[in-house]
Design a protein around this motif. Structure first.
Motif, short mmCIF file in Angstrom:
data_model
loop_
_atom_site.label_atom_id
_atom_site.label_comp_id
_atom_site.label_asym_id
_atom_site.label_seq_id
_atom_site.Cartn_x
_atom_site.Cartn_y
_atom_site.Cartn_z
N ARG A 259 -21.32 41.43 16.80
CA ARG A 259 -19.87 41.73 16.20
C ARG A 259 -19.92 43.13 15.86
O ARG A 259 -19.07 43.43 14.90
CB ARG A 259 -19.40 40.68 15.20
N ASP A 260 -20.39 43.83 16.60
CA ASP A 260 -20.55 45.45 16.28
C ASP A 260 -19.63 45.93 17.23
O ASP A 260 -20.08 46.42 18.31
CB ASP A 260 -22.06 46.00 16.45
N VAL A 261 -18.36 46.35 16.93
CA VAL A 261 -17.49 47.02 17.52
C VAL A 261 -18.01 48.62 17.77
O VAL A 261 -17.79 49.16 19.10
CB VAL A 261 -16.19 47.21 16.83
N ARG A 324 -17.95 29.25 21.73
CA ARG A 324 -17.77 30.85 21.57
C ARG A 324 -17.76 31.31 23.04
O ARG A 324 -16.95 32.15 23.61
CB ARG A 324 -18.73 31.39 20.83
N MET A 354 -13.16 44.18 22.47
CA MET A 354 -12.92 44.30 20.79
C MET A 354 -12.34 42.76 20.55
O MET A 354 -12.65 42.20 19.28
CB MET A 354 -11.99 45.19 20.24
N LYS A 355 -11.67 42.04 21.12
CA LYS A 355 -11.05 40.88 21.22
C LYS A 355 -12.00 39.88 20.73
O LYS A 355 -12.31 38.98 20.09
CB LYS A 355 -10.01 40.49 22.12
N CYS A 357 -15.29 40.59 20.46
CA CYS A 357 -16.28 41.01 19.61
C CYS A 357 -15.84 40.42 18.14
O CYS A 357 -17.04 40.06 17.40
CB CYS A 357 -16.54 42.39 19.63
N THR A 358 -14.38 40.26 17.92
CA THR A 358 -14.08 39.99 16.56
C THR A 358 -13.75 38.30 16.40
O THR A 358 -13.13 38.09 15.75
CB THR A 358 -13.04 40.92 16.05
N PRO A 360 -13.73 34.93 15.64
CA PRO A 360 -14.56 33.87 14.77
C PRO A 360 -14.86 32.52 15.45
O PRO A 360 -14.41 32.09 16.42
CB PRO A 360 -13.41 33.68 13.78
#
Length: 599
Positions: A259-261, A324, A354-355, A357-358, A360
């Motif tokens: 989760r590292d943008v 996921r 980015m979607k 990556c973030t 949940p």
């Protein structure tokens, strides 16, 4: 040997040279051996799998001076002539450029004559599905009454386009894509005999790119060999073919996993600077995550054909949960569809990354989750996720109400007030509350309710203002199409039926088109276009076409009273309250079946 003619040098000359079609070869050889040669064959399958080569080898086998033989000798005059294309009795036709009826009539006129140089007259028609309907009809006549010394061999990549009457008169053979192992083995053999040193990973990569076509694999090998000289490496193969190395996707996957943008964007920029297209990167990334999912859910089935380093790939698969991965693939697939019409595909690609990556976690534990002993922590996390979902749903509902204007909020509040009382009208009030499926309907339809009142639009249906909106509607649609073609695809299903004040009512035939048009982003775009076209701020209201027509039909029967879809609830003590027996009739039969007349 020069690598320039590598494919021509390795083109199959006998059945033994063909790769991956053993079942077809055995059938053809048995037919030759037993003298059961058919008058027409249909070879179908993907490109580069050996259809035309098999037809030429078959032509040499049946016409060989030492045969008919199961394998052509390639030494007699007939075999050498067919290979060189100098035998007039063996004709190869490209149907893509000779698809008219005149060419087929020419064949029909010549088949009546006996062969002059060899045993059988052979007609090889490549890409036969390109023939016109008239040409197929002419060919059908010849196939129905074939001369004994004529053999037709039809080859196509799209057999479904052939008429059933043609297919039924041929022996059909379906060529399958050549497996990765067979392709890699053949490429390694070519490299050994040509004196080329090649890495196993490079040959496997070339085989994967060919997608089962041996011809494509040899052509790619020739291209890479021309670049790398006497040594072929995986890096050379990736650079020459314009592909993307697996390690680059591994960097993207690591950033998504962590989760590292910040670590996500530099690899994307490097890919773009290297000349990679965003849509191709998206396609390969979906394949990458798909392979992770397959390896995670079916480890016993072995790694997929695109996997080179199985150990690193398995470790990456273990770091993601199945849930996921499913959600990431769904999100990427949605953005991939949007990229087809996007003017800035790279931006969409970055937003998609980015979607995911973030994204949940929603269920279960992943490799990064706490150990099983922390049940209380897991339960608390699940409660937080449920609360976040509720908050998101409320935010979407509030945004929808704000888009529909203050009238919607007023009716929404009115529909909830009777819930505090326990009287009989509460059930009817709740039935008319906002948010039920179907949207508009109100007193006109029991299937759905809307927060928009229709009486202003019914009164203005024939007004000059409505006529002006209708006259400019094509301009509105064109402007929406220029702004975003996907929104135009939904809006074109509707038609403006009325314009009242600062609002336009659009009636839709499809509920799905209407719901998509109502999305906040789409509504904002349409209202912006309405402002540009009409010259004044205009709100967009929507209704189902059948419900609008029902409202128009019922409007005269209402006695001139205003028609609204959500009348405010009245108490039994208020002036004009309905008698209890009227309320009971509404409850038993529904509002559609009850008509209230004043004496």
């Amino acid at each position: 040997m020069s690598h320039i003619a590598l494919y021509r040098a390795w083109r199959p000359q006998t059945f033994r040279d063909m790769v991956g079609q053993q079942h077809i070869i055995q059938t053809l050889q048995n037919a030759i051996r037993e003298g059961r040669i058919s008058h027409a064959y249909l070879f179908s399958g993907p490109r580069g799998t050996g259809k035309t080569s098999a037809a030429k080898i078959m032509a040499k086998a049946v016409n060989c001076e030492h045969g008919p033989a199961t394998e052509p000798c390639n030494e007699c005059a007939a075999c050498r002539g067919i290979t060189a294309g100098s035998i007039m009795d063996v004709v190869e036709i490209d149907a893509a450029s000779n698809r008219g009826i005149d060419e087929i009539r020419d064949i029909r006129d010549h088949v009546r004559y006996a062969p002059s140089e060899v045993r059988y007259k052979i007609y090889i028609i490549d890409e036969v599905h390109m023939l016109t309907t008239e040409a197929f009809n002419a060919l059908l006549k010849t196939l129905e009454e074939p001369p004994g010394q004529v053999i037709f061999m039809l080859a196509t990549t799209e057999p479904h386009k052939l008429p059933a009457t043609i297919v039924s008169r041929c022996q059909r053979f379906d060529f399958r894509p050549v497996s990765l192992e067979e392709q890699t083995e053949r490429l390694a053999r070519i490299c050994r005999e040509e004196g080329i040193e090649a890495e196993a990973d490079a040959l496997a990569y070339i085989s994967r790119l060919s997608e089962g076509g041996m011809r494509d694999a040899i052509s790619l090998l020739e291209q890479v060999a021309a670049f790398g000289g006497e040594r072929i490496t995986l890096r050379d193969a990736v650079d020459v073919t314009g592909g993307i190395a697996a390690d680059q996707f591994a960097k993207l996957a690591e950033a998504v996993r962590d989760r590292d943008v910040a670590a996500l964007l530099p690899p994307v920029e490097n890919l773009m600077q290297a000349g990679k297209s965003a849509d191709k990167c998206m396609e390969n990334l979906i394949y990458y995550f798909r392979d992770l999912l397959v390896l995670k859910l079916a480890p016993e089935a072995g790694s997929t054909e695109r996997v080179v380093d199985a150990g690193a790939f398995r470790a990456m698969a273990d770091s993601f949960s199945s849930e996921r991965l499913f959600r990431m693939i769904d999100i990427l697939n949605g953005y991939q569809n949007e990229m087809r019409f996007a003017s800035q595909p790279q931006t969409l690609f970055e937003v998609a990354l980015m979607k995911i990556c973030t994204l949940p976690e929603t269920q279960g534990q992943t490799a990064a989750s706490p150990p099983e002993g922390n049940d209380r922590t897991s339960a608390a996390s699940a409660d937080i996720v449920r609360l976040e979902r509720k908050v998101e749903a409320l935010e979407r509902r509030l945004e929808s109400l704000m888009q529909q204007g203050p009238a919607a909020a007023a009716v929404q509040g009115a529909s909830r007030e009777p819930a505090a009382g326990a009287d009989k009208g509460a059930s009817r009030g709740s039935a008319r509350s906002f948010g039920q499926r179907g949207g508009f309907g109100g007193a006109l339809s029991g299937a759905g309710r809307s927060a928009v009142k229709l009486e202003p639009f019914l009164a203005a249906a024939g007004s000059r203002e409505t006529a002006q909106v209708r006259a400019k509607w094509n301009e509105v649609l064109q402007r929406v199409k220029d702004a975003k073609i996907t929104v135009h695809a939904w809006l074109v299903d509707g038609e403006p039926v009325s314009s009242s004040g600062d609002a336009v009512l659009v009636a839709f035939k499809s509920a799905m088109h209407r719901e998509t048009t109502e999305k906040p982003a789409n509504r904002e775009l349409i209202e912006r276009v309405l402002l540009e076209s009409l010259g004044q701020p205009t709100k967009l209201c929507t209704v189902m076409l059948k419900e609008w027509q029902a409202a128009m039909d019922r409007a005269p029967a209402s006695g001139g009273e205003p028609l609204q879809l959500q009348p405010e609830e009245e108490t039994g003590d208020a002036p004009g309250a309905k008698p209890p027996w009227v309320e009971e009739a509404y409850r038993l039969f529904g509002e559609d079946m009850v008509e209230l007349k004043e004496d």
